[in-house]
Design a protein around this motif. Structure first.
Motif, PDB file in Angstrom:
ATOM      1  N   TYR A  70      26.661  35.713  53.713  1.00  5.90           N
ATOM      2  CA  TYR A  70      27.965  35.422  54.294  1.00  5.90           C
ATOM      3  C   TYR A  70      27.802  34.265  55.277  1.00  5.90           C
ATOM      4  CZ  TYR A  70      32.740  36.297  55.695  1.00  5.90           C
ATOM      5  OH  TYR A  70      34.092  36.167  55.903  1.00  5.90           O
ATOM      6  N   THR A  94      32.002  33.101  51.412  1.00  5.03           N
ATOM      7  CA  THR A  94      31.430  34.235  50.684  1.00  5.03           C
ATOM      8  C   THR A  94      30.708  33.715  49.442  1.00  5.03           C
ATOM      9  OG1 THR A  94      33.300  34.612  49.185  1.00  5.03           O
ATOM     10  CG2 THR A  94      33.462  35.569  51.398  1.00  5.03           C
ATOM     11  N   CYS A 102      37.116  37.757  59.156  1.00  4.44           N
ATOM     12  CA  CYS A 102      35.841  38.465  59.091  1.00  4.44           C
ATOM     13  C   CYS A 102      35.477  38.999  60.461  1.00  4.44           C
ATOM     14  CB  CYS A 102      34.735  37.547  58.582  1.00  4.44           C
ATOM     15  SG  CYS A 102      33.181  38.445  58.420  1.00  4.44           S
ATOM     16  N   ASP A 294      29.359  44.813  51.600  1.00  6.15           N
ATOM     17  CA  ASP A 294      29.227  44.615  53.038  1.00  6.15           C
ATOM     18  C   ASP A 294      28.278  45.662  53.611  1.00  6.15           C
ATOM     19  OD1 ASP A 294      29.566  44.012  55.742  1.00  6.15           O
ATOM     20  OD2 ASP A 294      31.682  43.549  55.474  1.00  6.15           O
ATOM     21  N   THR A 298      32.673  46.453  58.139  1.00  7.48           N
ATOM     22  CA  THR A 298      33.698  45.483  57.760  1.00  7.48           C
ATOM     23  C   THR A 298      34.825  45.422  58.797  1.00  7.48           C
ATOM     24  OG1 THR A 298      33.246  46.022  55.440  1.00  7.48           O
ATOM     25  CG2 THR A 298      35.137  44.604  55.889  1.00  7.48           C
TER      26      THR A 298
END
Length: 394
Positions: A70, A94, A102, A294, A298
């Motif tokens: 990321y 991404t 984010c 993730d 998140t």
């Protein structure tokens, strides 16, 4: 190595990054070497997609990154920095494109922006004020979905972040868009665990800077408790579900933003563990972008999940809730906390649920520093690749 050999064009300049992690989820912060962009932040995002997507692939994918990398690209000037509302802007990257929000990266950026005193990297660093009593500093961060107010714990004089205490951020206005939505999954989109069972599943949709579809593990045909040994099967199930949702016009209304078309896309399927948990805590597994997993709980999904719980009447103003990923649930790092701090007076006419501000909270840590270069002769140098997509030529 003669680094000058890499300076073929402006976009082949070496790119320097700070590496950080938030509950195990990486953030590669690009602070030097990225090409200039112009216009509003969303226009800069569009320009990056149009002209420099090979740089995103270069930094996120192999051989310099990996499928679940990321990234965050600092933007020194946006419409909100010019107006004085923001100290700095950011674009998020991404494995598949450019996300609009984010939380885990925002937590990491909060620390980095307090720790840097390089005015070439952060021109407005000296405008950041700190509260000597609370030992915190406030950074106004402009991300594609809006303005985030990031509170960073600092040392006595505000010159550096304090890694022992969590960073928090106030979300953009967050809201549920669909509660207990029935989806009838046709045979061509059914996954193994759904076959032979009810093809009707129930999901929720909510926005926390990006749009999330929330679904329990049992609705997908899996055991209620999320386990690592089911991740591959959940990957296949959520990919099919997302593909079906994106192919069904009747469902588009659940992930269309009333304020801006560029924000209107389904970013993630969040699978929720629906086993009985101690009050105030729950576990989720987030598949986002091109099925990235993730490692953190998140942050955008925390804002969306808190807004959803508030819309359902399951959460009150000021009530904190702990959100775990599989990483934090196994003891590797702290969870995120999510709290509704304000119900906003405005409403979108198309949205029947309240708009709220959510405070998300978590911890991030440095993992390294990197500079990435391109050799002119390298056939892989200008971009990157996904290993599982490599197939022998026929």
């Amino acid at each position: 190595m003669d680094i000058a050999r890499c300076l073929v064009t402006p976009e082949h300049r070496p790119i320097s990054c700070i590496e950080m992690q938030t509950t195990g989820e990486p953030t590669r912060i690009v602070f030097e070497g990225y090409p200039e962009l112009s216009g509003t932040l969303l226009e800069q995002r569009a320009e990056a997609k149009r002209k420099y997507d090979h740089i995103r692939r270069r930094l996120m994918l192999e051989p310099r990154g990996h499928f679940d990398m990321y990234g965050a690209v600092l933007r020194k000037e946006t419409e909100l920095t010019k107006s004085g509302e923001a100290h700095i802007g950011v674009m998020f990257m991404t494995n598949d494109g450019y996300s609009t929000m984010c939380g885990h990266a925002t937590i990491a950026l909060g620390r980095f922006l307090l720790d840097t005193h390089d005015l070439n990297t952060f021109p407005r660093r000296n405008e950041v004020k700190h509260d000597p009593m609370a030992k915190t500093a406030l950074v106004n961060l402009h991300c594609p979905s809006g303005l985030l107010k990031v509170t960073v714990p600092v040392n006595d004089d505000g010159s550096a972040s304090d890694p022992s205490r969590p960073v928090s951020f106030l979300s953009v206005p967050s809201f549920a868009t669909g509660i207990d939505v029935t989806i009838l999954v046709p045979p061509e989109y059914q996954w193994t665990e759904l076959q032979g069972k009810s093809k009707e599943i129930h999901v929720d949709f909510s926005y926390g800077g990006a749009f999330y579809c929330m679904v329990s593990a049992t609705e997908l045909g899996f055991p209620a408790r999320l386990e690592n040994d089911k991740v591959d099967q959940l990957d296949k199930a959520t990919a099919l579900l997302k593909k079906y949702i994106n192919s069904t016009p009747d469902l588009y209304k659940y992930f269309r933003h009333p304020g801006h078309d560029d924000l209107g896309f389904l970013y993630s399927i969040m699978v929720v563990d629906d086993t009985a948990k101690a009050r105030g805590s729950e576990v989720g597994l987030c598949f986002f972008a091109n099925q990235q997993i993730d490692r953190s709980p998140t942050g955008g999904a925390v804002a969306a999940r808190v807004a959803l719980a508030y819309a359902k009447g399951n959460r009150q103003l000021g009530e904190a809730w702990a959100y775990h990923s599989l990483v934090s649930a196994s003891g590797h790092g702290p969870p995120f906390l999510g709290t509704v701090v304000e119900e906003l007076p405005e409403r979108y006419p198309e949205i029947p649920y309240p708009l709220v501000r959510v405070m998300g909270e978590g911890q991030a840590f440095y993992t390294g520093f990197s500079t990435f270069a391109v050799e002119e002769e390298d056939p892989l140098g200008d971009g990157g690749f996904v290993f599982k997509d490599c197939k022998p030529a026929r």
